[in-house]
Scaffold this active site. Structure first.
Site, PDB file in Angstrom:
ATOM      1  N   GLU A   1     -12.319  -1.848  12.346  1.00  0.00           N
ATOM      2  CA  GLU A   1     -12.379  -1.175  11.040  1.00  0.00           C
ATOM      3  C   GLU A   1     -13.542  -1.675  10.176  1.00  0.00           C
ATOM      4  OE1 GLU A   1      -8.734  -1.530   8.846  1.00  0.00           O
ATOM      5  OE2 GLU A   1      -9.574  -0.556   7.068  1.00  0.00           O
TER       6      GLU A   1
ATOM      7  N   ASP B   1      -8.348  -8.863   4.498  1.00  0.00           N
ATOM      8  CA  ASP B   1      -8.057  -7.728   5.373  1.00  0.00           C
ATOM      9  C   ASP B   1      -9.090  -7.619   6.490  1.00  0.00           C
ATOM     10  OD1 ASP B   1      -6.907  -5.486   6.403  1.00  0.00           O
ATOM     11  OD2 ASP B   1      -7.599  -4.122   4.829  1.00  0.00           O
TER      12      ASP B   1
ATOM     13  N   GLU C   1       0.827  -1.216   0.000  1.00  0.00           N
ATOM     14  CA  GLU C   1       0.000   0.000   0.000  1.00  0.00           C
ATOM     15  C   GLU C   1       0.858   1.261   0.000  1.00  0.00           C
ATOM     16  OE1 GLU C   1      -2.698  -0.672   3.342  1.00  0.00           O
ATOM     17  OE2 GLU C   1      -4.044  -1.810   2.033  1.00  0.00           O
TER      18      GLU C   1
END
Ligand code: GCV
Length: 650
Positions: free
Chosen positions: A374, A346, A267
């Site tokens: 998240e 993820d 990323e």
């Protein structure tokens, strides 16, 4: 930074027993009177039995605490032998003793006084760690509990709150913390320079008192960004020399430093690929710099192509970690730990267990979980992760090892922390169950989730049976409810892009992140068998066979592994489409039940706690309804199939 904080599960209340007289604490010769274990014991006893007089060193001691440095106990191990008159706690080191003291205090509280008890416990894994994604400016990436209590405007903060945090971690057996974000940005790049060293040393000293090693996330290109070198090539001798000098400087000044945590070539973070090197080259170069000081490099396996084209049906993000790291097994130095996220994508609400846990037999590995919610409701929704973590640790890889579970394979367990400077540390009081449970489970994975949660409820909210029963029901059902009203059957990724909150079924579908459901008029899910991307073949038999066919794949992962028509019949007997409709209605109903159970506890909970969670439940219900209606409408329109129960679909 908010300086007010609660003590969470360490808020000791006087016991409801008539106890007057004195309590004598005797430390044997090798135990320092000022050591943390002794001071924690005193703190607890004075609060639990405020009327008792505490004395030291009497022959007829009520509490004996003893350090056993001989072969009998390993350093973090403890024993407790206790009866109605007192206890003897032994530890293999001051840290073991501290764990023993905290364990004994828990027992006193649970039993409402002193009882007979005999226990010998050693932690199941050596490194039990929290990873903070705190930035130097005080913000927290994926933080849902306020701002950082480690950083503010580029300054590192060390104060009362740090001490309280260290106490909380030690009390549940966590022994390492990385304090800054793995995306090392802004001033955090300079954390390893002289500017921060004095404060880091002070922080590490606080941590050390509680047996916690300090880790720093570092920028792989620091030789350039900090050192002014022209390259960060791990095989360039000048780069290796720079890191060796840096390690000497840091370890020389910061006692209690554990090592570095590194996100490389992921990323946008720099890494060894820029120089044609691989991850073993990168990790080993750092590991060799840290080796003379006993330091560890924790290297993340979260590496994938984040610029995929949605038309490319061959590249599979789920394969990326395996394809990158499996060929490197055996090449990592022994002070490298490869940190693997629990699933291949993820931290979705449901993913298969990462296949790397089975295959990296010659590499030190860590399992990485995410307590920061998240993708699981951002601490506005209640979502207790402890049963899921327990299930993943117990997952069998079938790799032929005598203990072929994930737990048997790992040297470390880490979790992205869910803390911040909110009064209750975790935004929602109920999210603290994840922090507590994570530590307890890493230390003693044989405990069952229910017992851990019950323990947390009693320590936090006291002993009222109704509170215990209702909260346990909410916590234990919360993950399933969340999964049901968001993305059942292993679909994942229907959240809004970037901030990952709320529904958007196609939000990620035509984006570059490699996260698709490929839903169309005919079918949904991805064929990851040998006929498709081949991902299911990365598991050992029988898992590869189980996952490769819709007939054998477990329902909860079906759409992760298989592409099926909406009319496909699940093992439950329902069709896929009917399951989607039903789970969304049921998940929402379940969330409503949780909210009303919470409401019913109004008179039994402190007003601030009640109100804080009540507001969050209101948001959870609003959002759960939105998920229900949008996902159901999406699939209704695509499939054209009616709900058998004729409920309202938009
Ligand atoms: C710290 C996901 C998150 C990122 C996070 C990344 C990681 O992509 O959305 O915020 O970055 O995981 O684990 O490195």
């Amino acid at each position: 930074m908010n300086t007010a904080y609660s003590k969470l599960w360490l808020d000791y209340k006087p016991l409801n027993i008539a106890f007057a007289g004195s309590l004598a604490v005797r430390c044997t010769r090798r135990v320092r009177r000022g050591c943390t274990a002794v001071s924690e014991l005193i703190t607890a006893l004075s609060a639990l039995l405020p009327q008792a007089e505490l004395t030291f060193g009497a022959d007829s001691a009520v509490f004996i605490i003893e350090l056993d440095l001989a072969d009998y106990l390993s350093p973090e191990e403890y024993t407790i032998s206790a009866d109605e008159r007192g206890a003897a706690v032994y530890g293999g080191s001051e840290n073991g003793l501290l764990y023993g003291v905290f364990a004994y205090i828990r027992e006193i509280i649970a039993n409402g006084g002193f009882t007979r008890l005999s226990r010998r416990v050693r932690p199941a894994v050596p490194l039990r760690m929290l990873d903070h994604w705190d930035n130097a400016d005080g913000s927290i990436e994926r933080g849902y509990s306020g701002s950082s209590f480690f950083f503010k405007d580029g300054e590192l903060l060390v104060g009362d709150r740090t001490v309280q945090y260290a106490r909380l971690l030690a009390s549940v057996g966590i022994n390492a913390a990385a304090i800054n974000n793995v995306n090392v940005r802004g001033k955090a790049v300079r954390l390893i320079t002289g500017e921060y060293i004095p404060k880091l040393a002070a922080l590490a000293e606080v941590f050390s008192k509680y047996g916690i090693k300090l880790f720093l996330s570092v920028d792989f290109s620091a030789p350039m960004s900090v050192g002014g070198l022209p390259s960060a090539d791990p095989l360039d001798p000048a780069v290796g020399g720079w890191w060796r000098a840096k390690a000497a400087e840091l370890f020389g000044a910061i006692s209690g430093l554990g090592g570095f945590l590194v996100k490389a070539d992921s990323e946008g973070q720099p890494g060894p690929y820029a120089y044609g090197r691989d991850h073993a080259d990168g990790a080993n170069m750092l590991a060799r710099a840290l080796k003379p000081y006993g330091g560890t490099v924790i290297w993340r396996a979260f590496v994938y192509n984040c610029s995929q084209d949605w038309r490319d049906t061959h590249t599979d993000r789920a394969r990326a970690g395996y394809d990158t790291f499996a060929p490197l097994d055996g090449r990592f130095d022994d002070n490298v730990i490869l940190q693997i996220k629990n699933g291949p994508m993820d931290f979705q609400v449901r993913e298969p267990v990462h296949p790397l846990f089975g295959v990296m037999k010659h590499t030190g590995i860590a399992a990485e979980f995410q307590l920061a919610q998240e993708y699981t409701g951002q601490q506005l929704h209640v979502c207790c992760l402890i049963p899921m973590i327990k299930e993943i640790l117990a997952f069998r890889t079938y790799n032929g090892s005598p203990d072929d579970t994930v737990l048997g394979a790992v040297r470390a367990i880490a979790a992205v922390s869910n803390t911040g400077d909110s009064f209750c540390w975790t935004g929602s009081e109920l999210a603290a169950a994840n922090l507590y449970g994570f530590g307890r489970l890493c230390f003693e994975p044989s405990l069952n989730a229910e017992d851990i949660l019950e323990e947390w409820i009693s320590l936090t909210f006291g002993d009222d049976e109704e509170v215990k029963e209702k909260l346990l029901y909410i916590l234990l059902g919360s993950h399933k409810a969340y999964e049901d009203y968001t993305v059942p059957l292993g679909m994942g990724w229907m959240c809004k892009p970037n901030h990952h909150y709320g529904p958007d079924p196609w939000g990620y579908e035509f984006d570059r992140w490699g996260t698709y459901n490929r839903a169309d008029r005919e079918a949904v899910g991805i064929d990851r068998s040998g006929r498709g991307t081949g991902y299911s073949e990365l598991y050992y038999p029988p898992l590869c066979d189980i996952y490769s066919s819709p007939a054998s794949c477990p329902d909860e992962l079906l759409l992760f592994f298989c592409r099926v028509p909406y009319s496909f019949t699940l093992k439950s007997g329902k069709t896929v489409i009917q399951h989607i409709y039903d789970s969304h209605f049921e998940g929402y109903e379940q969330a409503c039940e949780f909210a009303s159970l919470w409401e019913s506890l109004k008179d039994k909970l402190p007003a601030e706690v009640f109100d804080n969670v009540k507001k969050r439940f209101a948001e959870q219900l609003r959002c759960a309804k939105e998920w229900r209606d949008i996902v159901n409408a999406f699939f209704h329109r695509l499939s054209g199939i009616e709900d058998e129960q004729h409920r309202k679909l938009y």
